[in-house]
Design a protein around this motif. Structure first.
Motif, short mmCIF file in Angstrom:
data_model
loop_
_atom_site.label_atom_id
_atom_site.label_comp_id
_atom_site.label_asym_id
_atom_site.label_seq_id
_atom_site.Cartn_x
_atom_site.Cartn_y
_atom_site.Cartn_z
N ARG A 169 57.59 -24.68 -55.95
CA ARG A 169 56.67 -25.32 -54.99
C ARG A 169 55.38 -24.52 -54.86
O ARG A 169 54.29 -25.08 -54.77
CB ARG A 169 57.33 -25.45 -53.62
CG ARG A 169 58.41 -26.50 -53.54
CD ARG A 169 58.84 -26.77 -52.12
NE ARG A 169 60.02 -27.62 -52.08
CZ ARG A 169 61.27 -27.17 -52.06
NH1 ARG A 169 61.49 -25.86 -52.03
NH2 ARG A 169 62.28 -28.00 -52.05
N SER A 170 55.52 -23.20 -54.85
CA SER A 170 54.34 -22.34 -54.76
C SER A 170 53.43 -22.54 -55.96
O SER A 170 52.21 -22.66 -55.83
CB SER A 170 54.78 -20.87 -54.65
OG SER A 170 53.67 -20.01 -54.63
N ALA A 171 54.03 -22.59 -57.15
CA ALA A 171 53.25 -22.82 -58.37
C ALA A 171 52.64 -24.22 -58.36
O ALA A 171 51.49 -24.42 -58.79
CB ALA A 171 54.14 -22.65 -59.60
N ALA A 172 53.40 -25.20 -57.86
CA ALA A 172 52.90 -26.58 -57.81
C ALA A 172 51.69 -26.68 -56.90
O ALA A 172 50.71 -27.38 -57.21
CB ALA A 172 54.01 -27.51 -57.31
N GLU A 173 51.73 -25.98 -55.77
CA GLU A 173 50.58 -26.00 -54.85
C GLU A 173 49.34 -25.42 -55.54
O GLU A 173 48.23 -25.94 -55.37
CB GLU A 173 50.91 -25.21 -53.59
CG GLU A 173 51.94 -25.88 -52.70
CD GLU A 173 52.43 -24.97 -51.59
OE1 GLU A 173 51.93 -23.83 -51.49
OE2 GLU A 173 53.32 -25.40 -50.83
N GLU A 174 49.55 -24.36 -56.32
CA GLU A 174 48.43 -23.75 -57.03
C GLU A 174 47.88 -24.70 -58.10
O GLU A 174 46.67 -24.83 -58.28
CB GLU A 174 48.87 -22.44 -57.66
CG GLU A 174 47.73 -21.63 -58.27
CD GLU A 174 48.17 -20.27 -58.77
OE1 GLU A 174 47.44 -19.69 -59.61
OE2 GLU A 174 49.23 -19.78 -58.33
N LEU A 175 48.78 -25.38 -58.81
CA LEU A 175 48.35 -26.33 -59.83
C LEU A 175 47.58 -27.50 -59.21
O LEU A 175 46.58 -27.96 -59.77
CB LEU A 175 49.56 -26.86 -60.60
CG LEU A 175 50.01 -26.08 -61.83
CD1 LEU A 175 51.30 -26.65 -62.38
CD2 LEU A 175 48.93 -26.11 -62.91
N GLN A 176 48.06 -27.99 -58.07
CA GLN A 176 47.38 -29.10 -57.41
C GLN A 176 45.96 -28.73 -57.02
O GLN A 176 45.03 -29.54 -57.11
CB GLN A 176 48.17 -29.55 -56.19
CG GLN A 176 49.46 -30.26 -56.52
CD GLN A 176 50.28 -30.60 -55.29
OE1 GLN A 176 49.78 -30.59 -54.18
NE2 GLN A 176 51.56 -30.89 -55.49
N LEU A 177 45.77 -27.48 -56.60
CA LEU A 177 44.45 -27.02 -56.20
C LEU A 177 43.47 -26.96 -57.38
O LEU A 177 42.25 -26.96 -57.18
CB LEU A 177 44.54 -25.65 -55.55
CG LEU A 177 45.20 -25.62 -54.15
CD1 LEU A 177 45.35 -24.17 -53.68
CD2 LEU A 177 44.37 -26.42 -53.15
N CYS A 178 44.01 -26.91 -58.60
CA CYS A 178 43.15 -26.86 -59.78
C CYS A 178 42.20 -28.05 -59.83
O CYS A 178 41.05 -27.94 -60.29
CB CYS A 178 43.98 -26.83 -61.06
SG CYS A 178 44.91 -25.31 -61.32
N PHE A 179 42.66 -29.21 -59.37
CA PHE A 179 41.85 -30.43 -59.44
C PHE A 179 41.07 -30.69 -58.16
O PHE A 179 40.41 -31.72 -58.03
CB PHE A 179 42.74 -31.63 -59.77
CG PHE A 179 43.26 -31.62 -61.19
CD1 PHE A 179 42.53 -32.17 -62.22
CD2 PHE A 179 44.47 -31.01 -61.49
CE1 PHE A 179 42.99 -32.15 -63.53
CE2 PHE A 179 44.95 -30.97 -62.80
CZ PHE A 179 44.20 -31.54 -63.82
#
Length: 218
Positions: free
Chosen positions: A70-80
């Protein structure tokens, strides 16, 4: 001569300790498949005891992995999450730069995340990954200025997101060749290409492509 003062010990708050453990886990998952990482490994990386890891993640490795995911997913979502200012394609390029930087830094963990097959993969972990894809698509619709994308535009954007994931995995498998700048430029060009193909069959997408042409003339 006065001896140097020893820094005072500060007990970490619950949230700080949890963040420390997640950071340690993500660091390990970045270079090793999830099934190859044990709680002892996480405890050692964080400089704490195994019982302490269990105190924060009583569900054991599965709970820790899902929290790290989930932590990694939040970071990935912020990429866009790019400001809606200026021409679209430079915005998309900046978003892809952040995405590919994440892929580069998390290497093996990214591959395990997207390819699946891990012994810790569940419907919940799959839902977390799908959430990243949905969030990326919503960001792209917003960048395109489309509040209610039709089925053809949705399919085009989601297909491109899948292509970005596949290209990222192949890039890692090919020892990160071509250079990341070339990969990013190719992915942006591919986005324009798939939109152009869909535009021939869909008025909404045709309007989007027309707006991209206006951006290019500015």
């Amino acid at each position: 001569m006065t001896p140097a003062a020893t820094p005072a010990y500060r007990r970490l708050s619950v949230e700080e300790r949890r963040s420390q453990l997640l950071a340690a886990a993500l660091g390990l998952f970045a270079h090793r498949a999830p099934e190859d990482v044990s709680l002892d490994d996480v405890a050692e990386a964080a400089g704490v005891s195994r019982p302490l890891v269990y105190r924060y993640f009583p569900g054991g490795k599965q709970q820790l992995y899902e929290a790290a995911l989930r932590s990694a997913a939040e970071e990935l979502q912020l990429c866009f999450d790019e400001a809606r200012e200026g021409p679209l394609l430079p915005r998309l390029s900046r978003a892809l730069d952040r995405y590919l930087s994440f892929v580069d830094e998390h290497d093996t963990g990214f591959s395990a995340l997207l390819q699946g097959g891990s012994v810790v993969e569940t419907s919940r972990t799959t839902a977390i990954v799908d959430g990243v894809r949905r969030a990326a698509a919503e960001h792209i619709y917003s960048h395109l200025g489309v509040a209610e994308p039709g089925p053809r535009l949705r399919m085009t954007v989601r297909t491109w997101i899948t292509a970005v994931e596949a290209a990222s995995l192949i890039w890692l498998d090919e020892d990160k060749q071509p250079p990341v700048e070339e990969l990013r430029a190719w992915l942006v060009e591919q986005f324009v290409a798939v939109l152009t193909v869909t535009a021939a069959r869909d008025e909404q997408t045709a309007a989007v492509v027309g707006a991209l042409g206006e951006d290019g003339r500015d």
